[in-house]
Motif scaffolding. Structure first.
Motif, PDB file in Angstrom:
ATOM      1  N   SER A   9      99.085 -35.723  76.074  1.00 39.28           N
ATOM      2  CA  SER A   9      98.256 -36.790  75.501  1.00 39.28           C
ATOM      3  C   SER A   9      97.036 -36.212  74.792  1.00 39.28           C
ATOM      4  CB  SER A   9      97.820 -37.764  76.599  1.00 39.28           C
ATOM      5  OG  SER A   9      98.940 -38.420  77.144  1.00 39.28           O
ATOM      6  N   PHE A  12      98.244 -34.598  71.429  1.00 44.45           N
ATOM      7  CA  PHE A  12      98.515 -35.564  70.366  1.00 44.45           C
ATOM      8  C   PHE A  12      97.215 -36.221  69.894  1.00 44.45           C
ATOM      9  CE2 PHE A  12     103.030 -35.782  72.030  1.00 44.45           C
ATOM     10  CZ  PHE A  12     103.601 -35.296  70.874  1.00 44.45           C
ATOM     11  N   HIS A  13      96.329 -36.525  70.828  1.00 44.57           N
ATOM     12  CA  HIS A  13      95.048 -37.130  70.450  1.00 44.57           C
ATOM     13  C   HIS A  13      94.260 -36.193  69.531  1.00 44.57           C
ATOM     14  CE1 HIS A  13      91.173 -39.063  70.538  1.00 44.57           C
ATOM     15  NE2 HIS A  13      90.637 -37.988  71.070  1.00 44.57           N
ATOM     16  N   LEU A  15      95.373 -34.009  67.514  1.00 42.78           N
ATOM     17  CA  LEU A  15      96.015 -33.847  66.208  1.00 42.78           C
ATOM     18  C   LEU A  15      96.022 -35.138  65.392  1.00 42.78           C
ATOM     19  CD1 LEU A  15      98.985 -31.629  67.394  1.00 42.78           C
ATOM     20  CD2 LEU A  15      96.945 -30.885  66.160  1.00 42.78           C
ATOM     21  N   ALA A  16      95.531 -36.229  65.986  1.00 41.45           N
ATOM     22  CA  ALA A  16      95.568 -37.540  65.310  1.00 41.45           C
ATOM     23  C   ALA A  16      94.462 -37.695  64.275  1.00 41.45           C
ATOM     24  CB  ALA A  16      95.502 -38.667  66.339  1.00 41.45           C
ATOM     25  N   ASP A  17      93.683 -36.645  64.060  1.00 46.20           N
ATOM     26  CA  ASP A  17      92.578 -36.727  63.106  1.00 46.20           C
ATOM     27  C   ASP A  17      92.758 -35.700  61.986  1.00 46.20           C
ATOM     28  OD1 ASP A  17      89.473 -37.656  62.838  1.00 46.20           O
ATOM     29  OD2 ASP A  17      89.783 -35.564  62.254  1.00 46.20           O
ATOM     30  N   PRO A  18      92.654 -36.127  60.704  1.00 45.25           N
ATOM     31  CA  PRO A  18      92.926 -35.200  59.592  1.00 45.25           C
ATOM     32  C   PRO A  18      91.942 -34.025  59.532  1.00 45.25           C
ATOM     33  CG  PRO A  18      92.097 -37.313  58.783  1.00 45.25           C
ATOM     34  CD  PRO A  18      92.352 -37.481  60.243  1.00 45.25           C
ATOM     35  N   THR A  19      90.677 -34.271  59.894  1.00 45.28           N
ATOM     36  CA  THR A  19      89.699 -33.177  59.880  1.00 45.28           C
ATOM     37  C   THR A  19      90.078 -32.124  60.919  1.00 45.28           C
ATOM     38  OG1 THR A  19      87.917 -34.668  59.203  1.00 45.28           O
ATOM     39  CG2 THR A  19      87.260 -32.578  60.205  1.00 45.28           C
ATOM     40  N   ARG A  21      93.081 -31.549  62.107  1.00 48.64           N
ATOM     41  CA  ARG A  21      94.290 -30.834  61.653  1.00 48.64           C
ATOM     42  C   ARG A  21      93.941 -29.791  60.594  1.00 48.64           C
ATOM     43  NH1 ARG A  21      96.461 -35.985  61.639  1.00 48.64           N
ATOM     44  NH2 ARG A  21      96.672 -36.056  59.371  1.00 48.64           N
ATOM     45  N   SER A  22      93.014 -30.119  59.688  1.00 54.21           N
ATOM     46  CA  SER A  22      92.691 -29.154  58.632  1.00 54.21           C
ATOM     47  C   SER A  22      91.921 -27.958  59.203  1.00 54.21           C
ATOM     48  CB  SER A  22      91.931 -29.826  57.487  1.00 54.21           C
ATOM     49  OG  SER A  22      90.671 -30.250  57.932  1.00 54.21           O
ATOM     50  N   LEU A  24      92.388 -26.756  62.141  1.00 54.25           N
ATOM     51  CA  LEU A  24      93.422 -25.973  62.829  1.00 54.25           C
ATOM     52  C   LEU A  24      94.222 -25.126  61.834  1.00 54.25           C
ATOM     53  CD1 LEU A  24      93.813 -26.173  65.869  1.00 54.25           C
ATOM     54  CD2 LEU A  24      95.835 -27.557  65.456  1.00 54.25           C
TER      55      LEU A  24
END
Lengths: 113, 113
Positions: A9, A12-13, A15-19, A21-22, A24
């Motif tokens: 959980s 996934f939480h 990774l749920a944000d585009p900032t 993910r970028s 990372l």
């Protein structure tokens, strides 16, 4: 039915944000200082620090401090549970398709008899 | 730096909850009625309906109504963008390891000359 997996959980939480993910993706290329990570986002440093905390809490990055400079690095194996979960879902789904296949083949065979 | 991919964010958000993941796993086996999905969760129907809305908004399930009975089905290809994202991260990380390998090999070679 609910199998509680807190790590998944958190993952996934995070990774749920585009900032996040970028950040990372950037860290997958090379470790970086917090200030260097903040610059291309156009966000204020405290906001970026909060994003980094979420990534760190999910086990996706580690941070280390040398004097006043904090450096972040990716933990690539942290994504493994997500890949495992995806593979499990696919396996369940494919087993269902196999059962459906067998059912249809049987029905065809019976109609031919 | 931030590549905004709203679909991917919705997908990760939908999967960040253990109840929603377990509903999805259940639906991978076979389509099911909302009341049957609710039963093993021990949650009230409106709560389960909200979870189902999040899954539907992320494109992970479809629902259809026949009279008073609403049935849910999984959309297995909806997980594909997540797998693509994972593969991209791994590719970036492996390219970095390759560069590191080449660097070390070069350093060893130079020290032997």
């Amino acid at each position: 039915m609910t199998k509680y997996d807190p790590d998944l959980s958190l993952l996934f939480h995070a990774l749920a944000d585009p900032t996040r993910r970028s950040i990372l993706t950037r860290l997958a290329e090379t470790p970086a200082r917090v200030t260097d990570l903040a610059e291309p986002t156009g966000l204020r440093l405290p906001t970026v620090m909060r994003h980094l905390s979420v990534l760190e809490e999910a086990g996706l990055i580690t941070t280390s401090k040398d004097g006043r400079v904090r450096t972040c690095a990716i933990v690539p194996e942290a994504l493994a549970p997500m890949r495992t979960w995806l593979d499990e879902q696919r396996a369940i789904w494919e087993a269902r398709l196999d059962r459906l296949d067998a059912f249809v083949m049987n029905a065809v065979k019976e109609s031919e008899e």
